[in-house]
Design a protein around this motif. Structure first.
Motif, mmCIF file in Angstrom:
data_model
loop_
_atom_site.group_PDB
_atom_site.id
_atom_site.type_symbol
_atom_site.label_atom_id
_atom_site.label_comp_id
_atom_site.label_asym_id
_atom_site.label_seq_id
_atom_site.Cartn_x
_atom_site.Cartn_y
_atom_site.Cartn_z
ATOM 1 N N PRO A 1 -29.133 -31.348 15.667
ATOM 2 C CA PRO A 1 -28.664 -32.588 16.297
ATOM 3 C C PRO A 1 -28.524 -32.476 17.817
ATOM 4 N N PHE A 2 -28.109 -31.308 18.309
ATOM 5 C CA PHE A 2 -28.010 -31.136 19.758
ATOM 6 C C PHE A 2 -29.382 -31.211 20.406
ATOM 7 N N ALA A 3 -30.390 -30.658 19.737
ATOM 8 C CA ALA A 3 -31.753 -30.741 20.261
ATOM 9 C C ALA A 3 -32.237 -32.188 20.254
ATOM 10 N N ILE A 4 -31.883 -32.930 19.225
ATOM 11 C CA ILE A 4 -32.271 -34.347 19.148
ATOM 12 C C ILE A 4 -31.641 -35.120 20.302
ATOM 13 N N VAL A 5 -30.358 -34.902 20.539
ATOM 14 C CA VAL A 5 -29.661 -35.607 21.621
ATOM 15 C C VAL A 5 -30.332 -35.303 22.957
ATOM 16 N N GLY A 6 -30.625 -34.050 23.212
ATOM 17 C CA GLY A 6 -31.264 -33.678 24.471
ATOM 18 C C GLY A 6 -32.657 -34.256 24.611
ATOM 19 N N GLY A 7 -33.421 -34.253 23.521
ATOM 20 C CA GLY A 7 -34.772 -34.811 23.560
ATOM 21 C C GLY A 7 -34.779 -36.304 23.788
ATOM 22 N N VAL A 8 -33.902 -37.012 23.095
ATOM 23 C CA VAL A 8 -33.817 -38.470 23.261
ATOM 24 C C VAL A 8 -33.312 -38.808 24.669
ATOM 25 N N ALA A 9 -32.324 -38.074 25.151
ATOM 26 C CA ALA A 9 -31.807 -38.318 26.507
ATOM 27 C C ALA A 9 -32.896 -38.083 27.554
ATOM 28 N N ALA A 10 -33.693 -37.031 27.356
ATOM 29 C CA ALA A 10 -34.774 -36.744 28.309
ATOM 30 C C ALA A 10 -35.825 -37.857 28.291
ATOM 31 N N LEU A 11 -36.156 -38.358 27.104
ATOM 32 C CA LEU A 11 -37.100 -39.477 27.027
ATOM 33 C C LEU A 11 -36.535 -40.699 27.737
ATOM 34 N N TRP A 12 -35.267 -40.979 27.516
ATOM 35 C CA TRP A 12 -34.631 -42.145 28.134
ATOM 36 C C TRP A 12 -34.581 -42.003 29.654
ATOM 37 N N LEU A 13 -34.197 -40.819 30.129
ATOM 38 C CA LEU A 13 -34.093 -40.600 31.583
ATOM 39 C C LEU A 13 -35.442 -40.709 32.287
ATOM 40 N N THR A 14 -36.505 -40.307 31.607
ATOM 41 C CA THR A 14 -37.832 -40.365 32.217
ATOM 42 C C THR A 14 -38.541 -41.685 31.933
ATOM 43 N N GLY A 15 -37.954 -42.543 31.113
ATOM 44 C CA GLY A 15 -38.557 -43.840 30.818
ATOM 45 C C GLY A 15 -39.729 -43.764 29.849
ATOM 46 N N LEU A 16 -39.800 -42.680 29.086
ATOM 47 C CA LEU A 16 -40.884 -42.529 28.110
ATOM 48 C C LEU A 16 -40.455 -43.074 26.760
ATOM 49 N N ASN A 17 -41.440 -43.448 25.952
ATOM 50 C CA ASN A 17 -41.169 -43.985 24.622
ATOM 51 C C ASN A 17 -41.263 -42.893 23.569
ATOM 52 N N LEU A 18 -40.590 -43.161 22.455
ATOM 53 C CA LEU A 18 -40.713 -42.267 21.309
ATOM 54 C C LEU A 18 -42.097 -42.480 20.713
ATOM 55 N N SER A 19 -42.887 -41.429 20.689
ATOM 56 C CA SER A 19 -44.258 -41.528 20.204
ATOM 57 C C SER A 19 -44.514 -40.400 19.214
ATOM 58 N N THR A 20 -45.711 -40.378 18.687
ATOM 59 C CA THR A 20 -46.085 -39.327 17.745
ATOM 60 C C THR A 20 -45.982 -37.958 18.401
ATOM 61 N N SER A 21 -46.471 -37.845 19.628
ATOM 62 C CA SER A 21 -46.401 -36.548 20.297
ATOM 63 C C SER A 21 -44.953 -36.149 20.585
ATOM 64 N N ALA A 22 -44.083 -37.116 20.852
ATOM 65 C CA ALA A 22 -42.666 -36.809 21.050
ATOM 66 C C ALA A 22 -42.052 -36.290 19.758
ATOM 67 N N LEU A 23 -42.420 -36.889 18.633
ATOM 68 C CA LEU A 23 -41.904 -36.401 17.350
ATOM 69 C C LEU A 23 -42.379 -34.982 17.060
ATOM 70 N N ILE A 24 -43.590 -34.674 17.436
ATOM 71 C CA ILE A 24 -44.085 -33.309 17.272
ATOM 72 C C ILE A 24 -43.306 -32.367 18.191
ATOM 73 N N GLY A 25 -42.948 -32.849 19.374
ATOM 74 C CA GLY A 25 -42.098 -32.068 20.273
ATOM 75 C C GLY A 25 -40.751 -31.763 19.650
ATOM 76 N N PHE A 26 -40.198 -32.730 18.907
ATOM 77 C CA PHE A 26 -38.931 -32.486 18.226
ATOM 78 C C PHE A 26 -39.069 -31.370 17.200
ATOM 79 N N ILE A 27 -40.143 -31.344 16.462
ATOM 80 C CA ILE A 27 -40.346 -30.277 15.478
ATOM 81 C C ILE A 27 -40.410 -28.921 16.183
ATOM 82 N N ALA A 28 -41.114 -28.865 17.314
ATOM 83 C CA ALA A 28 -41.209 -27.612 18.065
ATOM 84 C C ALA A 28 -39.847 -27.167 18.587
ATOM 85 N N VAL A 29 -39.084 -28.110 19.125
ATOM 86 C CA VAL A 29 -37.778 -27.743 19.683
ATOM 87 C C VAL A 29 -36.802 -27.356 18.572
ATOM 88 N N PHE A 30 -36.926 -27.933 17.389
ATOM 89 C CA PHE A 30 -36.084 -27.526 16.270
ATOM 90 C C PHE A 30 -36.283 -26.042 15.981
#
Length: 177
Positions: A50-79
């Protein structure tokens, strides 16, 4: 009407990932349980997710990027990286306790000794993704969300691993003992 092209591919990938991500998280938990033989320690390490999810979502929000397929793959890697850092910390504290150290001493010494390996793992992965995160070349629309999620997720997951995880370990194991 039926949508096609990239939109259709995106929707198909999202449906597959909606199944694969929970399966990956369950598989990670089962491997942790098999490794440590204790539900409480496996759950303790899984708190990094969950901490990794919070950081990933916050980083997407701060940079103005959308949640995409590649972002979801990034979540798997960071997990995976976040869980690895938790395993490094908890397994060393367990080793110290098996050698006869008192709980509080094992937690303090384990957190101090494993500070550098956890930081090295997180920094190496994060710095490796920086060129992807700042890229503006063709294909960056796929690379940037993945790299941004990994960098943001590792920042928060590493903070948890270094500061919160030892504290929670002390609390959980102290109550169990």
């Amino acid at each position: 009407f039926e949508w096609g092209g990239q939109y259709r591919n995106q929707q198909s990938a999202m449906r597959r990932l909606a199944i694969l991500v929970p399966i990956a998280i369950i598989a990670i938990y089962l491997l942790l349980f098999a490794t440590f033989g204790a539900i409480r320690q496996a759950l303790l390490i899984m708190l990094n997710v969950p901490f990794a999810i919070v950081g990933g979502v916050a980083a997407l929000w701060l940079t103005g990027l959308n949640l995409s397929t590649s972002a979801l793959i990034g979540f798997i890697a960071v997990f995976g990286i976040a869980v690895l850092n938790g395993v490094v910390m908890v397994s060393y504290i367990n080793q110290l306790r098996e050698r006869g150290r008192v709980l509080k001493e094992a937690v303090l010494d384990g957190a101090a000794v494993r500070l550098r390996p956890v930081l090295m793992t997180a920094l190496a992965a994060s710095l490796g993704f920086v060129p992807m995160a700042i890229s503006t070349s063709p294909g960056a629309e796929l690379q940037r969300p993945l790299a941004t999620v990994v960098i943001g997720g590792l920042l928060t997951a590493t903070a948890l691993t270094l500061f919160v995880l030892p504290t929670l370990y002390l609390w959980v194991e102290g109550r169990h003992d």
